[in-house]
Design a protein around this motif. Structure first.
Motif, PDB file in Angstrom:
ATOM      1  N   UNK A 118       2.362  -0.896   1.039  1.00  0.00           N
ATOM      2  CA  UNK A 118       2.837  -1.676   0.205  1.00  0.00           C
ATOM      3  C   UNK A 118       1.776  -2.789   0.110  1.00  0.00           C
ATOM      4  N   UNK A 144      -5.907  -7.060   6.940  1.00  0.00           N
ATOM      5  CA  UNK A 144      -4.426  -7.224   6.907  1.00  0.00           C
ATOM      6  C   UNK A 144      -3.699  -5.874   7.231  1.00  0.00           C
ATOM      7  N   UNK A 145      -4.411  -4.756   6.448  1.00  0.00           N
ATOM      8  CA  UNK A 145      -3.635  -3.375   6.826  1.00  0.00           C
ATOM      9  C   UNK A 145      -3.930  -2.780   8.069  1.00  0.00           C
ATOM     10  N   UNK A 146      -4.778  -3.570   8.942  1.00  0.00           N
ATOM     11  CA  UNK A 146      -4.972  -3.058  10.307  1.00  0.00           C
ATOM     12  C   UNK A 146      -5.896  -1.756  10.490  1.00  0.00           C
ATOM     13  N   UNK A 155       9.721 -13.652  -6.512  1.00  0.00           N
ATOM     14  CA  UNK A 155       9.267 -12.339  -6.418  1.00  0.00           C
ATOM     15  C   UNK A 155      10.543 -10.980  -6.629  1.00  0.00           C
ATOM     16  N   UNK A 156      11.496 -11.346  -5.769  1.00  0.00           N
ATOM     17  CA  UNK A 156      12.439 -10.117  -6.040  1.00  0.00           C
ATOM     18  C   UNK A 156      12.823  -9.726  -7.286  1.00  0.00           C
ATOM     19  N   UNK A 189      -1.666 -12.510   6.503  1.00  0.00           N
ATOM     20  CA  UNK A 189      -1.358 -12.619   5.045  1.00  0.00           C
ATOM     21  C   UNK A 189      -0.677 -13.988   4.805  1.00  0.00           C
ATOM     22  N   UNK A 190      -0.779 -14.380   3.545  1.00  0.00           N
ATOM     23  CA  UNK A 190      -1.201 -13.851   2.535  1.00  0.00           C
ATOM     24  C   UNK A 190      -2.891 -13.934   2.506  1.00  0.00           C
ATOM     25  N   UNK A 223      -0.220  -3.535   3.686  1.00  0.00           N
ATOM     26  CA  UNK A 223      -0.013  -3.416   5.176  1.00  0.00           C
ATOM     27  C   UNK A 223      -0.479  -1.709   5.045  1.00  0.00           C
ATOM     28  N   UNK A 224       0.102  -1.383   6.291  1.00  0.00           N
ATOM     29  CA  UNK A 224      -0.499   0.061   6.721  1.00  0.00           C
ATOM     30  C   UNK A 224       0.548   1.117   6.026  1.00  0.00           C
ATOM     31  N   UNK A 225       1.640   0.640   5.467  1.00  0.00           N
ATOM     32  CA  UNK A 225       2.530   1.344   4.875  1.00  0.00           C
ATOM     33  C   UNK A 225       2.144   1.553   3.200  1.00  0.00           C
ATOM     34  N   UNK A 283      10.252  -7.701  -9.124  1.00  0.00           N
ATOM     35  CA  UNK A 283      10.078  -6.194  -9.006  1.00  0.00           C
ATOM     36  C   UNK A 283      11.285  -5.440  -9.643  1.00  0.00           C
ATOM     37  N   UNK A 304      -2.431 -10.026  -2.628  1.00  0.00           N
ATOM     38  CA  UNK A 304      -2.193 -11.182  -1.659  1.00  0.00           C
ATOM     39  C   UNK A 304      -2.093 -10.313  -0.196  1.00  0.00           C
ATOM     40  N   UNK A 305      -1.362  -9.242  -0.350  1.00  0.00           N
ATOM     41  CA  UNK A 305      -1.258  -8.678   1.150  1.00  0.00           C
ATOM     42  C   UNK A 305      -1.225  -7.217   0.719  1.00  0.00           C
ATOM     43  N   UNK A 360       5.763  -6.848  -5.390  1.00  0.00           N
ATOM     44  CA  UNK A 360       5.520  -5.671  -4.306  1.00  0.00           C
ATOM     45  C   UNK A 360       5.639  -4.447  -5.115  1.00  0.00           C
TER      46      UNK A 360
END
Ligand code: FAD
Ligand code: FES
Lengths: 369, 95, 464
Positions: free
Chosen positions: C93, C270-272, C458-459, C445-446, C89-91, C462, C86-87, C104
């Motif tokens: 993750x 989403x990850x640009x 979530x937390x 996102x998501x 990103x550029x890092x 993980x 669902x997501x 995550x």
């Protein structure tokens, strides 16, 4: 190009200033490096909140509230305003005490808009709330509006009265030239005796180019919105000891905020949502509204806003330069104040003083060094 | 609109579609069993109330939103049937 | 699910399967995530548990998937079904929803192989129940053995349309008509590419065979169909169209349409990652090189997600992305990578010969893409019509993002997947610009559904 006033930033503050100036026959040029409403003004949570403001802001917020309740008269649009109240709920005795102290403080200052309500009244107002709450602080005529529509309405009205908006026009340099300011942009030079710095999260950067060091830092508060849900709640809900702002819009979507910050890359103007804080936000929601657990999140987003160390804005003349006024650093609660800030700036420019007390918002209030 | 090519699936589950109990092959999507059962529309839209039905079957159109076990906005083409599941049309944003 | 994998591959279609097998064979710990209940992607959907009779209907191309899946299964790949991303990103993750639980996770390299979606093309009546994508019809067939019971009309353009008609024919379905909307001018547009295309003739011969079989079975086939309309109140009852200036109407309870496929770009956006408008394929796609590498370090794309190339190309693409990822992680040198990739690189070169022909041949008529009538719904979720959009364009809001803010077009649950391209093309047409110069909707996102309750949990997940 020449103008009476040059406004840098086409967000709410810039647009409202242009509007109040135009109402008094004064022409302004408004520049935005992106476009009006692209940043904080267009993407904020839309809360119209007097509740729990810093005491310094109370005279402004009360006046702003009056303006919002007749917003149609000002901008020919209702901006989707819904004044269904805001509550700040208490979940423990300590919370109750906190809220009662707050209510007493507001009363002492001579205002009546924040009232304690008991448990029964709270559940009458918000039947969907989880049953463990004890009471709340309540502001009956608070509410919310649709920010992008409001920003557009302010801009359109200002334009109809002669204000001149330019999007995708960044200010490249700003200098004094005799009694004028000389601004250079890709469209060419603009001369104006007065400049307004309404450039939001970029405000401190602009201020420093004319020698005002103001410690306003950009930040990116995150919001999430759900799919459309059947109507189940009217007031906006916050909590005494949690980060939350929770409201159901007219179209059924629920907007959830609470000043959780995204990671911000100011160079590329991009923010990365921090999902751990979003998970915390989701837990707050499921604690207070258990039935929300099954609601689907349609979007997360973050807007870029300027934050001051004391979380109240900078409004007033420049520290060092004549003919320049600041209005930025609203620290994620400027939406409600915007019309009154526009009016105050028009007064500062045209009358040399504000009709409302703005001493606490002085640009030079921060310790230097 | 649709019929099954093969009868007698090996594994089945009982579900309820709009109040009727139906035995369906295990492992199928809710959207497929709704279509096979003859539900011509599976929801009405929030805005105009027009009827809609599954359109893409691969999770990209969200026209297949139904109510499953009382919860609205379930994406029928991406959810597998389960024993005892109650599937209903969704009216607008849900009850 | 662990919180870190050196390589994460999103999508277990031919591209993702080939990538995962290749990486695992090279000793890379690889997680392969797919939202479907089983591996295979769109084309080889349900391949592991397909009844033989149904598999035969689908043709030999389908059976090819069996081997791909077996190879992945017997490798060390950590394959997760029912795992939607669902997501991203550029890092690097990733937000993953696995069997209803949110995680995550982090990766050193990510290959996005999420495939394509069918190109949404609005036409009058396209929102009526009984109008579906041809791909949806095929999914019902593959996954559930469902076929039309009271006849079907197939309309649009592209190879899938013919293939599905042929598969239905094998299944004894009453195919009332195949209405091909490709303008005759496509032949002219495609002709210059034909000589080269003949070098990769397998695509073309397959198509000709389907056509021949349909003709032999007496299926009504019309070319150059215009003004396609689905007619009905609560559901479709007939299909109207114009052929050689005459209006025809066919009664049918089911209309399946197909206008080609376009890459699913929500994750890469989403990850640009940078995207570009591809004029030949009339869609946006992530900018990527022969290895599938995007401009974001560590993220590559493969298969249809990288640009439409079909299932065979997807396999090669997937391997190329894997070889490059292995190289990027320092396990093989550049020279080794190039050597290992020789066969796949050669395929890609051949592919370049045929693709321009197919793109030109199957291009949907521009009239359908660029000027829908005012009443036509572009945004199925928020029910925004072309007329609504023209109105805000006139008011001066001339970008997709501005249109979105003013009309809610693209803000509904599908997050713009069904309207992004048509809105951009409408804007380009109305403002006399090229879609290339238009900034598409910003993707938020998501990119796949997640509930507040799932996020709230979530937390804890993980930290396991
Ligand atoms: C509906 C449809 C039908 C088609 N039918 C045919 C056909 O019959 N014959 C033919 O030759 N070609 C067909 N094609 C084209 C063919 O599917 C592709 O050329 C080929 O499969 C590309 O392979 P791929 O690995 O790139 O993508 P895919 O096979 O699509 O695999 C991608 C996988 O990624 C998964 N995925 C996507 N996003 C996420 C996410 N965020 N999280 C987790 N998982 C995700 C998907 O579930 C899918 O399993 C069809 C395409 C579509 C869209
Ligand atoms: S049918 Fe399109 S999302 Fe389910």
């Amino acid at each position: 190009m020449k103008s009476d006033v040059l406004i840098i930033g086409g967000g709410l503050m810039g647009a409202c200033t242009a509007l109040y100036l135009a109402k008094r026959g004064v022409k302004s040029i408004v520049l935005d490096k992106d476009h009006s409403g692209r940043h904080a003004s267009g993407v904020n949570a839309g809360g119209l909140r007097k509740l729990n403001r810093n005491p310094a802001e109370i005279p402004l917020t009360v006046e702003a509230s009056r303006i919002w309740s007749h917003i149609q008269e000002l901008v020919d649009s209702d901006c989707d305003v819904k004044l269904s109240g805001q509550v700040r709920v208490a979940e423990s005795d300590a919370d109750m005490e906190l809220l009662e102290t707050r209510a007493a403080l507001v009363r002492e200052l001579g205002y009546e808009h924040e009232q304690m309500i008991n448990r029964d009244k709270l559940y009458e107002l918000v039947p969907a709330l989880a049953p463990h709450c004890l009471g709340a602080l309540w502001c009956e005529d608070d509410g919310f509006a649709r920010p992008y529509h409001a920003t557009t309405a302010f801009r359109r009205k200002a334009e109809s009265l002669g204000a001149d908006f330019h999007s995708h026009t960044a200010l490249n340099a700003l200098e004094r030239e005799g009694d004028n300011w000389l601004a250079s942009t890709h469209m060419g030079e603009i001369r104006a005796p007065v400049v307004v710095n309404a450039s939001g999260a970029w405000g401190a950067r602009l201020a420093s180019t004319i020698g005002d060091q103001i410690p306003v830092k950009p930040g990116a508060p995150t919001l999430m919105v759900t799919e459309r849900l059947p109507h189940f709640i009217d007031p906006v809900v916050g909590a005494a000891s949690r980060k939350l702002s929770f409201k159901q819009m007219q179209n059924g979507t629920v907007i959830i905020g609470g000043a959780h910050m995204a990671r911000l890359d100011m160079v590329n103007e991009r923010s990365e949502i921090d999902y751990r804080t979003m998970a915390e936000s989701a837990r707050t929601v499921t604690t207070l509204f258990p039935q929300m657990a099954d609601a689907r999140i349609v979007r997360f987003w973050a807007g870029i806003e300027g934050f001051t160390p004391d979380h109240i804005p900078v409004i007033g003349p420049s520290i060092n330069a004549p003919g320049l006024f600041h209005a930025f650093g609203f620290s994620a609660h400027g939406f409600q104040l915007s019309p009154v800030v526009g009016r105050i700036l028009s007064e500062l420019i045209l009358d040399g003083q504000s009709s409302l007390p703005i001493e606490p918002f002085r640009a030079d209030r921060f310790p230097t060094g | 609109m649709f019929k099954r090519l093969e009868e007698n699936p090996t594994e089945t589950v009982m579900v309820e579609i709009e109040g009727t109990s139906v035995r369906v092959p295990a492992g199928e999507s809710v959207a497929a069993v709704a279509l096979a059962h003859g539900l011509i529309h599976t929801r009405t839209t929030t805005i105009s109330g027009k009827p809609r039905a599954p359109y893409c079957m691969m999770g990209v159109c969200f026209d297949c939103l139904v109510e499953i076990d009382g919860k609205p906005n379930r994406q029928a083409c991406m959810i597998k049937v389960a024993e005892g599941m109650r599937i209903r049309r969704q009216h607008g944003a849900g009850e | 699910m662990k919180s870190h994998y050196p390589l994460v591959i999103i999508g277990a279609g031919p591209a993702g399967l080939a990538a995962a097998t290749t990486a695992s064979e090279h000793g890379i710990e690889t997680a392969l995530l797919d939202e479907q209940p089983a591996p295979g992607g769109q084309i080889y959907r349900n391949i592991e548990s397909m009844p033989t009779q149904r598999a035969e209907l689908l043709g030999s191309e389908y059976q090819r998937g069996e081997k791909l899946v077996q190879l992945m299964r017997s490798s060390n790949t950590h394959y997760f079904s029912d795992a939607s991303v669902w997501s991203l990103n550029g890092q690097l993750e990733l937000g993953v929803l696995h069997q209803g639980r949110a995680h995550l996770i982090h990766a050193d390299q990510v290959i996005i192989a999420g495939g394509a979606q069918e190109r949404p093309v609005p036409f009058p009546g396209w929102t009526l129940p009984g109008v579906m994508n041809a791909g949806a019809g095929q999914i019902l067939l593959k996954q559930s053995g469902l076929v039309p019971s009271d006849g079907v009309v197939l309309a649009g353009s592209g190879p899938l349309l013919l293939l599905l008609a042929w598969q239905y024919l094998n299944a004894g379905v009453d195919v009332k008509a195949v209405l091909d909307v490709q303008p005759m001018s496509n032949w002219l547009r495609a002709a210059p590419y034909l000589p080269k295309a003949l070098l990769a003739h397998h695509y073309i011969t397959k198509g000709l065979r389907y056509k021949r079989d349909l003709k032999a079975a007496g299926v009504l086939t019309r070319h150059g169909v215009k003004d396609l309309r689905a007619i009905g109140g609560g559901h479709v009852q007939a299909v109207d169209y114009i052929h050689r200036n005459k209006l025809y109407s066919i009664k049918t309870p089911l209309l399946l349409t197909h206008f080609g496929v376009i890459p699913q770009t929500h994750l890469s956006r989403a990850a640009s990652c940078a995207h570009e408008w591809n004029t030949a394929q009339q869609c946006w796609r992530p900018v990527n090189d022969v290895w599938g590498a995007t401009d974001i370090k560590g993220i590559s794309v493969a298969g249809d997600n990288a640009g439409i190339g079909g299932a065979r190309t997807a396999e090669h693409n997937g391997r190329l992305a894997a070889f490059n990822a292995i190289h990027q992680m320092g396990h093989i040198s550049q020279g080794e990578r190039d050597k290992k990739a020789k066969k796949d690189l050669r395929w890609m070169k051949d592919e370049l010969l045929i693709r321009p022909f197919l793109d030109a041949m199957f291009r949907p008529p521009s009239i359908m893409l660029t000027h829908p009538t005012d009443e036509e719904i572009l945004c199925r979720c928020e029910e925004v019509t072309a007329g609504d959009i023209r109105k805000v364009l006139e008011e001066g809001h001339q970008t997709p993002n501005a249109v979105k803010f003013h009309t809610r077009c693209g803000m509904g649950p599908c997050q713009g997947r069904q309207c992004a391209d048509s809105v951009a093309q409408l804007i380009a047409y109305e403002t006399g610009t090229n879609p290339r110069d238009i900034e598409p909707y910003r993707v938020r996102p998501p990119v796949k559904p997640i509930t507040i309750g799932q996020l709230a949990g979530m937390e804890q997940n993980s930290e396991e």
